[in-house]
Design an enzyme around this catalytic site. Sequence first.
Site, PDB file in Angstrom:
ATOM      1  CG  ASP A   1      -2.031  -0.959   1.172  1.00 47.92           C
ATOM      2  OD1 ASP A   1      -2.150  -1.639   0.140  1.00 47.92           O
ATOM      3  OD2 ASP A   1      -2.804  -1.049   2.138  1.00 47.92           O
TER       4      ASP A   1
ATOM      5  CG  ASP B   1     -11.983  -4.336  -2.272  1.00 49.55           C
ATOM      6  OD1 ASP B   1     -11.064  -5.138  -2.536  1.00 49.55           O
ATOM      7  OD2 ASP B   1     -11.800  -3.107  -2.201  1.00 49.55           O
TER       8      ASP B   1
END
Length: 267
Positions: free
Chosen positions: A22, A141
């Site tokens: 990330d 997701d």
Amino acid sequence: MYADRDLPGAGGLAVRVIPCLDVDDGRVVKGVNFENLRDAGDPVELAAVYDAEGADELTFLDVTASSSGRATMLEVVRRTAEQVFIPLTVGGGVRTVADVDSLLRAGADKVAVNTAAIACPDLLADMARQFGSQCIVLSVDARTVPVGSAPTPSGWEVTTHGGRRGTGMDAVQWAARGADLGVGEILLNSMDADGTKAGFDLALLRAVRAAVTVPVIASGGAGAVEHFAPAVAAGADAVLAASVFHFRELTIGQVKAALAAEGITVR
């Protein structure tokens, strides 16, 4: 144990092991616990370490909100592509065909699209047509539909905002639609399993595997070396993890050895 099944890694294509970073404004967000790094927050240096350790691919997830951060991310991709020669997928904030073009020109091999495609599914077809299916990844997701919410046919729904906001869209149907629209791969992240370190969501993987013919990357839940082979048995063509690698709880080599011990082909 798994080699006699019709699996991605059973004597066929090698299963890929993919660390995910990330990145926020050019810096790695989740703490990283490597020794001997000059700068643990530099995604390029980390990418080089993972490359040397035998990672098959890398994924950068840009969690920056600002436009200045987007420019920084392009520079990170450029620097990474100069030093690392395994495939690089970049996702996060990809909204337009022009965004994909910029990332590919900077050196990304694949671009993952998430929220923008939910709002405009035809965007996936446009991207696949312009750049080729092999460059476009649909990031899904998925979570179990919460009690009290309208059910979906599969029991899973697509979420946005890091899993906090449900869309009411069936996650398995959405993955199948993405494949129909031309994406080359599904990055399937279980928001239920994410961060639990209790293992991948095998039921979700099986459901999506049955619905699509394109490769599926399993994400969310990796916590132990024993978790990876069952994900492949459930249909994953690749396994992705973040914190277990960053904090040195597991190495790429340990994961590959565990897969190979189950008769699964690795590079």
